[in-house]
Design a protein around this motif. Structure first.
Motif, PDB file in Angstrom:
ATOM      1  N   UNK A 148      30.898  19.865  -5.117  1.00  0.00           N
ATOM      2  CA  UNK A 148      29.482  19.560  -5.353  1.00  0.00           C
ATOM      3  C   UNK A 148      28.826  20.642  -6.194  1.00  0.00           C
ATOM      4  N   UNK A 149      27.891  20.211  -7.024  1.00  0.00           N
ATOM      5  CA  UNK A 149      27.037  21.131  -7.762  1.00  0.00           C
ATOM      6  C   UNK A 149      25.805  20.374  -8.234  1.00  0.00           C
ATOM      7  N   UNK A 150      24.789  21.114  -8.636  1.00  0.00           N
ATOM      8  CA  UNK A 150      23.535  20.493  -9.065  1.00  0.00           C
ATOM      9  C   UNK A 150      23.042  21.117 -10.358  1.00  0.00           C
ATOM     10  N   UNK A 189      16.446  17.749  -9.134  1.00  0.00           N
ATOM     11  CA  UNK A 189      17.825  18.181  -9.312  1.00  0.00           C
ATOM     12  C   UNK A 189      18.731  16.969  -9.493  1.00  0.00           C
ATOM     13  N   UNK A 190      19.678  17.123 -10.388  1.00  0.00           N
ATOM     14  CA  UNK A 190      20.713  16.135 -10.596  1.00  0.00           C
ATOM     15  C   UNK A 190      21.940  16.635  -9.847  1.00  0.00           C
ATOM     16  N   UNK A 191      22.301  15.922  -8.789  1.00  0.00           N
ATOM     17  CA  UNK A 191      23.384  16.349  -7.900  1.00  0.00           C
ATOM     18  C   UNK A 191      24.665  15.614  -8.266  1.00  0.00           C
ATOM     19  N   UNK A 192      25.761  16.365  -8.374  1.00  0.00           N
ATOM     20  CA  UNK A 192      27.072  15.793  -8.632  1.00  0.00           C
ATOM     21  C   UNK A 192      27.939  16.003  -7.407  1.00  0.00           C
ATOM     22  N   UNK A 193      28.612  14.951  -6.959  1.00  0.00           N
ATOM     23  CA  UNK A 193      29.592  15.043  -5.874  1.00  0.00           C
ATOM     24  C   UNK A 193      30.872  14.392  -6.373  1.00  0.00           C
ATOM     25  N   UNK A 194      31.968  15.135  -6.314  1.00  0.00           N
ATOM     26  CA  UNK A 194      33.257  14.644  -6.794  1.00  0.00           C
ATOM     27  C   UNK A 194      34.249  14.669  -5.642  1.00  0.00           C
ATOM     28  N   UNK A 195      34.715  13.488  -5.262  1.00  0.00           N
ATOM     29  CA  UNK A 195      35.681  13.366  -4.169  1.00  0.00           C
ATOM     30  C   UNK A 195      37.018  12.922  -4.748  1.00  0.00           C
ATOM     31  N   UNK A 196      38.080  13.261  -4.043  1.00  0.00           N
ATOM     32  CA  UNK A 196      39.400  12.795  -4.464  1.00  0.00           C
ATOM     33  C   UNK A 196      40.156  12.266  -3.267  1.00  0.00           C
ATOM     34  N   UNK A 197      41.223  11.535  -3.565  1.00  0.00           N
ATOM     35  CA  UNK A 197      41.967  10.830  -2.536  1.00  0.00           C
ATOM     36  C   UNK A 197      42.833  11.768  -1.703  1.00  0.00           C
ATOM     37  N   UNK A 198      42.228  12.329  -0.694  1.00  0.00           N
ATOM     38  CA  UNK A 198      42.957  13.096   0.306  1.00  0.00           C
ATOM     39  C   UNK A 198      42.188  12.938   1.609  1.00  0.00           C
ATOM     40  N   UNK A 199      42.911  12.680   2.645  1.00  0.00           N
ATOM     41  CA  UNK A 199      42.305  12.560   3.981  1.00  0.00           C
ATOM     42  C   UNK A 199      42.879  13.708   4.802  1.00  0.00           C
ATOM     43  N   UNK A 200      42.060  14.702   5.063  1.00  0.00           N
ATOM     44  CA  UNK A 200      42.503  15.891   5.796  1.00  0.00           C
ATOM     45  C   UNK A 200      42.693  15.528   7.265  1.00  0.00           C
ATOM     46  N   UNK A 226      33.283  10.247  -8.816  1.00  0.00           N
ATOM     47  CA  UNK A 226      32.153  11.138  -9.102  1.00  0.00           C
ATOM     48  C   UNK A 226      30.854  10.372  -8.929  1.00  0.00           C
ATOM     49  N   UNK A 227      29.963  10.958  -8.170  1.00  0.00           N
ATOM     50  CA  UNK A 227      28.653  10.354  -7.951  1.00  0.00           C
ATOM     51  C   UNK A 227      27.585  11.329  -8.444  1.00  0.00           C
ATOM     52  N   UNK A 228      26.710  10.846  -9.303  1.00  0.00           N
ATOM     53  CA  UNK A 228      25.542  11.608  -9.734  1.00  0.00           C
ATOM     54  C   UNK A 228      24.339  11.010  -9.035  1.00  0.00           C
ATOM     55  N   UNK A 229      23.519  11.849  -8.426  1.00  0.00           N
ATOM     56  CA  UNK A 229      22.303  11.387  -7.755  1.00  0.00           C
ATOM     57  C   UNK A 229      21.117  12.207  -8.246  1.00  0.00           C
TER      58      UNK A 229
END
Length: 166
Positions: A107-109, A60-71, A50-53
């Protein structure tokens, strides 16, 4: 004066609040800059990154949450259909596919216009709602990518709920 030109001062930096919440919850985190913090969270299905920017220009406080999957490239079209089916069910936030990396991301903000300060509770709800969405749909992304099932089948399988007791 334009609404976008209003100068609002803040008592604290929004990322400082996230760092405080992460520290008080004993979450592993790394402050990668003044405007960004990365948090690692272990979920039921996988680990989440999870990255907060803080985006000053948009307040705006942006949240990006990635998980271990490579499509896999061959799964991009069905993954995009799955994203569409999932996103139409979500009230807040959305899933994206970053094609270059083959990564699925939620993602959400949180808008903090006019100098609004984020609270610990807002940060915790922002993070928990992102993780809940990722946990709910992780298996659907896996089904499409590894089993080759359709987006609809994957979504129906992932959202299957058992009723009653044995």
């Amino acid at each position: 004066m334009s609404l976008l030109e209003i100068d609002a001062s803040r008592d604290s930096h929004p990322v400082d609040v996230i760092e405080h919440v992460a520290h008080s919850n004993d979450w592993a985190f790394e402050r990668t800059g003044d405007d960004e913090i990365a948090i690692s969270v272990t979920g039921s299905w996988t680990d989440y990154h999870v990255s907060f920017s803080w985006m000053e220009d948009f307040e705006a406080l942006h949240l990006a949450c990635a998980f271990d999957i490579k499509v896999k490239k061959s799964c991009f079209p069905e993954t995009m259909r799955l994203l569409s089916l999932i996103n139409e069910q979500l009230l807040i936030g959305h899933f994206d596919l970053w094609e270059q990396e083959g990564a699925v991301m939620f993602r959400q903000s949180l808008l903090l216009c006019g100098g609004a300060e984020p609270t610990d509770q807002q940060v915790e709800v922002l993070l928990s709602s992102a993780l809940e969405s990722c946990e709910s749909y992780y298996q659907a992304f896996q089904f499409v990518n590894w089993s080759g099932v359709s987006a609809r089948e994957a979504l129906d399988s992932a959202l299957f709920e058992t009723l009653g007791t044995a």
